[in-house]
Motif scaffolding. Structure first.
Motif, PDB file in Angstrom:
ATOM      1  N   GLN A 114       0.785  -1.425   0.088  1.00 54.72           N
ATOM      2  CA  GLN A 114      -0.036  -0.136  -0.135  1.00 54.72           C
ATOM      3  C   GLN A 114       0.850   1.192  -0.008  1.00 54.72           C
ATOM      4  OE1 GLN A 114      -3.441   0.328  -0.425  1.00 54.72           O
ATOM      5  NE2 GLN A 114      -3.134  -1.855  -0.876  1.00 54.72           N
ATOM      6  N   LEU A 115       1.912   1.319   0.901  1.00 57.86           N
ATOM      7  CA  LEU A 115       2.864   2.221   0.500  1.00 57.86           C
ATOM      8  C   LEU A 115       3.475   2.581  -0.780  1.00 57.86           C
ATOM      9  CD1 LEU A 115       4.770   1.841   4.218  1.00 57.86           C
ATOM     10  CD2 LEU A 115       3.183   3.454   3.499  1.00 57.86           C
ATOM     11  N   LYS A 116       3.616   1.540  -1.489  1.00 58.44           N
ATOM     12  CA  LYS A 116       4.242   1.464  -2.719  1.00 58.44           C
ATOM     13  C   LYS A 116       3.222   2.401  -3.756  1.00 58.44           C
ATOM     14  CE  LYS A 116       6.203  -2.283  -4.630  1.00 58.44           C
ATOM     15  NZ  LYS A 116       6.228  -3.298  -4.995  1.00 58.44           N
ATOM     16  N   ASN A 117       2.027   1.768  -3.511  1.00 60.27           N
ATOM     17  CA  ASN A 117       0.891   2.495  -4.213  1.00 60.27           C
ATOM     18  C   ASN A 117       0.777   4.001  -3.851  1.00 60.27           C
ATOM     19  OD1 ASN A 117      -1.389   2.956  -5.531  1.00 60.27           O
ATOM     20  ND2 ASN A 117      -2.710   1.792  -4.349  1.00 60.27           N
ATOM     21  N   ALA A 118       0.898   4.525  -2.589  1.00 63.60           N
ATOM     22  CA  ALA A 118       0.839   5.778  -2.354  1.00 63.60           C
ATOM     23  C   ALA A 118       2.321   6.526  -2.820  1.00 63.60           C
ATOM     24  CB  ALA A 118       1.065   5.775  -0.805  1.00 63.60           C
ATOM     25  N   ALA A 123       4.016  10.617  -7.124  1.00 65.09           N
ATOM     26  CA  ALA A 123       4.791  10.919  -8.283  1.00 65.09           C
ATOM     27  C   ALA A 123       3.815  11.260  -9.448  1.00 65.09           C
ATOM     28  CB  ALA A 123       5.616   9.651  -8.590  1.00 65.09           C
ATOM     29  N   TYR A 124       2.633  10.562  -9.817  1.00 65.93           N
ATOM     30  CA  TYR A 124       1.862  10.913 -10.742  1.00 65.93           C
ATOM     31  C   TYR A 124       0.579  12.222 -10.503  1.00 65.93           C
ATOM     32  CZ  TYR A 124       3.246   7.096 -13.593  1.00 65.93           C
ATOM     33  OH  TYR A 124       4.037   6.422 -14.419  1.00 65.93           O
ATOM     34  N   ASN A 125       0.494  12.616  -9.156  1.00 65.00           N
ATOM     35  CA  ASN A 125      -0.340  13.371  -8.803  1.00 65.00           C
ATOM     36  C   ASN A 125       0.380  14.722  -8.168  1.00 65.00           C
ATOM     37  OD1 ASN A 125      -2.994  12.091  -9.191  1.00 65.00           O
ATOM     38  ND2 ASN A 125      -2.081  10.727  -7.457  1.00 65.00           N
ATOM     39  N   THR A 126       1.425  14.811  -8.284  1.00 65.94           N
ATOM     40  CA  THR A 126       2.336  16.040  -7.880  1.00 65.94           C
ATOM     41  C   THR A 126       2.249  16.966  -9.264  1.00 65.94           C
ATOM     42  OG1 THR A 126       3.663  15.004  -6.039  1.00 65.94           O
ATOM     43  CG2 THR A 126       4.357  17.097  -7.112  1.00 65.94           C
ATOM     44  N   GLU A 127       1.313  17.665  -9.275  1.00 68.07           N
ATOM     45  CA  GLU A 127       1.072  18.700 -10.583  1.00 68.07           C
ATOM     46  C   GLU A 127       1.527  20.062 -10.179  1.00 68.07           C
ATOM     47  OE1 GLU A 127      -2.383  20.202 -13.608  1.00 68.07           O
ATOM     48  OE2 GLU A 127      -2.836  18.656 -11.977  1.00 68.07           O
ATOM     49  N   ALA A 128       2.402  20.593 -11.211  1.00 67.77           N
ATOM     50  CA  ALA A 128       2.948  22.038 -11.139  1.00 67.77           C
ATOM     51  C   ALA A 128       2.963  22.810 -12.184  1.00 67.77           C
ATOM     52  CB  ALA A 128       4.202  22.150 -10.339  1.00 67.77           C
ATOM     53  N   GLY A 253       1.739  -1.533  -6.795  1.00 71.96           N
ATOM     54  CA  GLY A 253       0.701  -0.643  -6.523  1.00 71.96           C
ATOM     55  C   GLY A 253      -0.493  -0.584  -7.247  1.00 71.96           C
ATOM     56  N   ASN A 254      -0.689  -1.489  -8.107  1.00 69.99           N
ATOM     57  CA  ASN A 254      -1.884  -1.540  -8.939  1.00 69.99           C
ATOM     58  C   ASN A 254      -2.656  -2.961  -8.423  1.00 69.99           C
ATOM     59  OD1 ASN A 254      -1.096   0.343 -11.344  1.00 69.99           O
ATOM     60  ND2 ASN A 254       0.667  -1.139 -11.295  1.00 69.99           N
ATOM     61  N   THR A 255      -3.770  -2.701  -7.991  1.00 75.66           N
ATOM     62  CA  THR A 255      -4.687  -3.761  -7.372  1.00 75.66           C
ATOM     63  C   THR A 255      -5.688  -4.298  -8.577  1.00 75.66           C
ATOM     64  OG1 THR A 255      -4.621  -2.731  -5.289  1.00 75.66           O
ATOM     65  CG2 THR A 255      -6.385  -4.323  -5.712  1.00 75.66           C
TER      66      THR A 255
END
Length: 448
Positions: A114-118, A123-128, A253-255
């Motif tokens: 689950q931590l790997k998923n987080a 990485a994919y949701n840090t948008e700037a 991280g993919n369920t």
């Protein structure tokens, strides 16, 4: 001879007085010495050039502040990634302890996955500013592969033909993706891959569905299927170490839950459920027939290369007229599971925990270096802002010396112009009074 003089001789003087008075009033009201080209043509040209430089310095500082915000957003994401990695490291050390039973390590691995998923989610949701600074361009899918929302209508059945191609991708951060396939007896099989070529769910390369296209080993699939036109990165390599042929699992991280190929038992249906995905996934249906399929989802993530700008970010630091523009480059710092080398790690055994610990230490070093990179860039941009502030102050002073009115001088000149005007009015009034007296005298004489 008696003569009567009018005010025509004073008309030119009066016009000059009015012009001077108007000029002083205009300068005092605007605060500017140059209000038109006629005031100082050479000074106007110089002031325009200086004004351009002033605006450039002002905008440069805004750009640099945007760059600092970009770096702070990226560094903030890395800070949380480092905290997650520290917890993962703690779990790996705990799993290495010989007193742990199989069930104990399974419980530790559950949190670890689950931590790997987080970690991937950060990485994919840090948008700037419409960029993904923690995701490499090769981690994003090619625009050649349509999104699942472009290929399918949510919850609506449709017919398609199978083949050796990608039919859709699932953006990172999506939830509850459900794909129900009926192969019409042609034995078409669902396949799920990552961008870098990891086979997450589907049928192994030994299956007949792959053999029909001559794909029987990793070299064959890399040469004929792992192509940029199918959404794969140029360096994609086949990896089936965690291939899910049937059942449920959390992989990198993919369920995923998958019924598997049931054609041999007479069941023509295949069902794939992706509860959540921490990275973009490519969906294919390999075979030589046609099938009917229904795709549904609760939400789709936004980690889509078609919606984000790629490549590094160049922040304008200086812009000199006639010289050119200098930039401070903010390159990406990819921090996905793949980039950190944590994709296949687990804590199911002591040896796996030991390997995970080694990979986590390496990942922490990568994240630390990336944070240091952004810290250095923030300091560099802050220095550029201070330097530009000095330039702006100097240019502003030079511009003011040319364009700003001298209030003391203009006030004195205004007072002088007002005195002259009032004296002129007084003289003209007296002259007019004298003319009227002479004319009155003449009228009285002629009347007698």
């Amino acid at each position: 001879m008696l003569s009567v003089s009018g005010n025509y001789q004073s008309l030119g003087l009066s016009t000059l007085q009015n012009t001077a008075l108007s000029t002083r009033l205009e300068r005092l009201s605007s605060g500017l010495r140059i209000n038109s080209a006629a005031d100082d043509s050479a000074g106007l040209q110089i002031s325009n050039r200086l004004a351009s430089e002033k605006r450039a310095y002002t905008q440069l500082n805004r750009n640099l502040n945007d760059g600092i915000s970009y770096a702070q957003i990226a560094e903030g994401g890395l800070q949380e990634s480092a905290a997650i990695l520290q917890r993962m490291r703690q779990l790996a050390i705990q799993s290495q302890n010989g007193v742990n039973a199989v069930n104990d390590r399974a419980a530790l691995d559950k949190e670890f996955q689950q931590l790997k998923n987080a970690l991937n989610g950060i990485a994919y949701n840090t948008e700037a500013f419409n960029h993904l600074p923690l995701v490499g361009d090769t981690d994003l899918l090619s625009a050649n592969v349509p999104s699942i929302s472009d290929t399918f209508t949510n919850g609506v059945a449709q017919s398609m033909t199978s083949g050796l191609r990608s039919i859709a991708y699932i953006p990172a951060g999506s939830s509850n993706i459900q794909i129900d396939l009926h192969d019409n007896g042609a034995n078409d099989d669902i396949q799920v891959f990552t961008v870098d070529g990891k086979h997450l769910a589907g049928t192994p390369l030994s299956a007949a569905t792959w053999g029909a296209y001559g794909v029987v080993n990793s070299s064959a699939i890399e040469g004929t299927f792992f192509l940029p036109t199918n959404g794969y990165s140029p360096s994609a390599s086949y990896d089936d170490s965690d291939l899910l042929t049937v059942g449920s699992a959390t992989i990198d991280g993919n369920t995923i839950s998958f019924t598997g190929d049931q054609n041999a038992s007479g069941n023509l249906n295949e069902n794939l459920t992706i509860t959540s995905n921490a990275q973009p996934l490519i969906i294919s249906v390999i075979g030589t027939g046609s099938f009917s399929v229904t795709a549904s989802w609760t939400s789709l993530g936004d980690g889509d290369s078609q919606n984000f700008s790629l490549g590094p970010v160049d922040i304008t630091s200086t812009n000199q007229l006639g010289v050119g523009t200098d930039f401070i480059e903010l390159t990406k710092t990819p921090s996905t599971l793949t980039d950190l080398g944590l994709g296949g790690t687990s804590l199911q055994s002591e040896s796996e925990a030991e390997n995970a610990l080694t990979q986590i230490d390496s990942a922490l070093e990568i994240v630390g270096e990336s944070r240091a990179f952004y810290g250095a860039k923030i300091n560099q941009m802050s220095s550029a802002i201070r330097n530009n502030a000095i330039g702006l102050e100097n240019i502003s002073n030079a511009h003011s010396q040319i364009t700003d009115a001298d209030f003391a001088s203009e006030t004195a000149l205004l007072t002088q112009a007002q005195i002259v005007e009032q004296a002129s009015i007084s003289v003209r009034a007296q002259a007019k009074s004298s003319d009227e007296q002479v004319l009155g005298l003449l009228d009285s004489i002629s009347g007698n």
